[in-house]
Each structure stands twice: as structure tokens, then as C-alpha cells.
Design a protein around this motif. Structure first.
Motif, PDB file in Angstrom:
ATOM      1  N   MET A 151       0.968  -1.098   0.048  1.00 27.70           N
ATOM      2  CA  MET A 151       0.042  -0.189  -0.026  1.00 27.70           C
ATOM      3  C   MET A 151       0.789   1.367   0.047  1.00 27.70           C
ATOM      4  O   MET A 151       0.579   2.326  -0.726  1.00 27.70           O
ATOM      5  CB  MET A 151      -0.963   0.023   1.084  1.00 27.70           C
ATOM      6  N   GLY A 152       2.146   1.231   0.813  1.00 28.85           N
ATOM      7  CA  GLY A 152       3.035   2.306   0.649  1.00 28.85           C
ATOM      8  C   GLY A 152       3.472   2.447  -0.572  1.00 28.85           C
ATOM      9  O   GLY A 152       3.866   3.839  -0.881  1.00 28.85           O
ATOM     10  N   CYS A 153       3.644   1.597  -1.440  1.00 24.58           N
ATOM     11  CA  CYS A 153       3.965   1.765  -2.742  1.00 24.58           C
ATOM     12  C   CYS A 153       2.936   2.074  -3.781  1.00 24.58           C
ATOM     13  O   CYS A 153       3.048   2.123  -4.973  1.00 24.58           O
ATOM     14  CB  CYS A 153       4.825   0.446  -3.574  1.00 24.58           C
ATOM     15  N   ASN A 154       1.842   2.420  -3.293  1.00 25.92           N
ATOM     16  CA  ASN A 154       0.595   2.835  -4.066  1.00 25.92           C
ATOM     17  C   ASN A 154       0.126   1.314  -5.025  1.00 25.92           C
ATOM     18  O   ASN A 154      -0.640   1.633  -6.150  1.00 25.92           O
ATOM     19  CB  ASN A 154       0.586   3.694  -4.859  1.00 25.92           C
ATOM     20  N   ASP A 155       0.626  -0.022  -4.458  1.00 27.22           N
ATOM     21  CA  ASP A 155       0.102  -1.011  -5.240  1.00 27.22           C
ATOM     22  C   ASP A 155      -0.937  -1.751  -4.424  1.00 27.22           C
ATOM     23  O   ASP A 155      -0.780  -3.017  -3.849  1.00 27.22           O
ATOM     24  CB  ASP A 155       1.554  -1.956  -5.347  1.00 27.22           C
ATOM     25  N   ASN A 156      -2.239  -1.172  -4.633  1.00 25.18           N
ATOM     26  CA  ASN A 156      -3.113  -1.552  -3.577  1.00 25.18           C
ATOM     27  C   ASN A 156      -3.846  -3.015  -4.342  1.00 25.18           C
ATOM     28  O   ASN A 156      -4.021  -3.838  -3.534  1.00 25.18           O
ATOM     29  CB  ASN A 156      -4.340  -0.622  -3.698  1.00 25.18           C
ATOM     30  N   GLU A 157      -3.401  -3.355  -5.599  1.00 22.93           N
ATOM     31  CA  GLU A 157      -3.894  -4.639  -6.046  1.00 22.93           C
ATOM     32  C   GLU A 157      -2.910  -5.744  -5.394  1.00 22.93           C
ATOM     33  O   GLU A 157      -3.321  -6.690  -5.196  1.00 22.93           O
ATOM     34  CB  GLU A 157      -3.602  -4.655  -7.606  1.00 22.93           C
ATOM     35  N   ARG A 158      -1.714  -5.319  -5.392  1.00 24.98           N
ATOM     36  CA  ARG A 158      -0.851  -6.661  -4.670  1.00 24.98           C
ATOM     37  C   ARG A 158      -1.176  -6.470  -3.230  1.00 24.98           C
ATOM     38  O   ARG A 158      -1.296  -7.900  -2.790  1.00 24.98           O
ATOM     39  CB  ARG A 158       0.489  -5.848  -4.725  1.00 24.98           C
ATOM     40  N   ALA A 159      -1.619  -5.554  -2.557  1.00 25.78           N
ATOM     41  CA  ALA A 159      -2.055  -5.483  -1.014  1.00 25.78           C
ATOM     42  C   ALA A 159      -3.390  -6.478  -0.970  1.00 25.78           C
ATOM     43  O   ALA A 159      -3.498  -7.292   0.129  1.00 25.78           O
ATOM     44  CB  ALA A 159      -2.258  -4.152  -0.593  1.00 25.78           C
ATOM     45  N   GLU A 160      -4.193  -6.291  -1.807  1.00 26.25           N
ATOM     46  CA  GLU A 160      -5.490  -7.008  -1.941  1.00 26.25           C
ATOM     47  C   GLU A 160      -5.121  -8.664  -1.941  1.00 26.25           C
ATOM     48  O   GLU A 160      -5.802  -9.340  -1.385  1.00 26.25           O
ATOM     49  CB  GLU A 160      -6.249  -6.514  -2.856  1.00 26.25           C
TER      50      GLU A 160
END
Length: 195
Positions: A70-79
Motif C-alpha cells: 500500500m505504501g508503494c501505491n500497489d493496492n492490487e498487490r496488497a489485496e
């Protein structure tokens, strides 16, 4: 920021310990069998800690990875990382089945006697039915905390603990369910926390 995150998190962990302590307080006051039942609950504690450790393993392992994504603005990976934590459900099923099959032998290894084994076994049998609730509540609370919603994660734990304090005397003394009532109150409370 450190206090804002730490205080509710530590408080939630302390409140989570109340489940077993509250059960012991009320079980210890059951007429005639209180001391034996209390000793029976005592030998179940290592199994309960072991089950909680798996939720911590998956939640505490997955939540920081999701936070980094999420800190890398990669919300898809976080999900996706959060989705992989459905392993908690698989672990809860495996742990429940394993301990259901081996519970009496394990309880005897932990010190249950022929007098305390019936109380320990009946408590842990009901408790194991609610393993999924414990896994999800503790495991997913790490994800809630890492998003900065520490009060929310604290409240979910506190709701269950307070409900357990209310339900224990009702199930144990009013409905005369004894040790089984304590376990039932615990899994219902953890189920509400999970929801």
C-alpha cells in the motif's frame, strides 16, 4: 503516531487475554466441581495459545507485506496478500481436526488427570468449533491496525471480551452448562468479534 498506534494495539492484546481468565474466574465458582473444572481449563491453555500463534503467524506476516504494498501505491498487490491470508481458514480447519482427534492424549501430556480430563476435553471440544473465529479475528486485526485503524481493531476485540463477561455467568450458572457453557460463551463472543 507511535502512541496512537501502540496503545490501542497493546490494549487489544491485553483484553484478548481476558477470554481465558474470565472463563477461569466463573468456572472456579461452580459448586462442588469448581476446582477440578478450573484445573481442567488450565491444561487447555497451551492448545489455545498454539491456535492463536497460527493466526499471529499469518496475520503478523501478511499485514506488513500488505502495508508495504500500500505504501508503494500497489493496492492490487496488497489485496492479493490479504486474499492469501484466507490460509487462516485452512489452518483453522486443519488445527481443529488435528486437535479433535488428538485432544485427550495431548491434554494428558499437559497434565490432565482422570479427574480433570473430562472438563478439559469438553471445554476444548467446544472451543475448537470456534477456531475459525479466533483465527480471523486475531489474524485480520493486524491488517486493520496496519491501515491505521487501531481503535477499530481494539473495539472488535473489546466487544468480544465484554460479551464473554456477560455470557459466561448466563451459560454457566443460569443455563447450568458448566464448563461447556464457558466454552460456548467464548466462541460466541469470538464469533461476534469476527463479524
Amino acid at each position: 503516531l507511535m502512541l496512537k498506534l501502540a496503545i490501542p494495539t497493546v490494549l487489544a492484546q491485553l483484553v484478548n487475554l481476558l477470554y481465558n481468565i474470565v472463563d477461569r474466574i466463573f468456572v472456579g465458582h461452580i459448586n462442588e466441581i469448581g476446582s477440578l473444572a478450573l484445573a481442567g481449563l488450565g491444561v487447555t491453555f497451551p492448545i489455545i495459545i498454539f491456535i492463536g500463534a497460527f493466526s499471529a503467524l499469518l496475520g503478523t506476516g501478511g499485514a506488513p507485506r500488505a502495508a508495504i504494498a500500500m505504501g508503494c501505491n500497489d493496492n492490487e498487490r496488497a489485496e492479493k496478500i490479504l486474499g492469501n491470508c484466507t490460509m487462516m481458514l485452512i489452518c483453522s480447519i486443519i488445527l481443529s481436526v488435528f486437535f479433535m482427534i488428538t485432544k485427550d492424549k495431548i491434554l494428558i501430556m499437559f497434565g490432565a488427570s482422570e479427574n480433570t480430563l473430562p472438563y478439559a476435553s469438553s471445554y476444548i471440544t467446544i472451543y475448537l468449533i470456534g477456531t475459525m473465529f479466533l483465527q480471523l479475528t486475531l489474524g485480520l486485526n493486524a491488517f486493520i491496525t496496519n491501515q491505521g485503524f487501531t481503535k477499530t481493531s481494539m473495539i472488535t476485540i473489546c466487544i468480544g471480551a465484554v460479551l464473554n463477561i456477560i455470557l459466561d455467568p448466563i451459560f454457566i450458572f443460569v443455563f447450568h452448562l458448566g464448563v461447556q457453557g464457558a466454552a460456548l460463551a467464548t466462541i460466541i463472543s469470538q464469533g461476534i468479534s469476527c463479524i
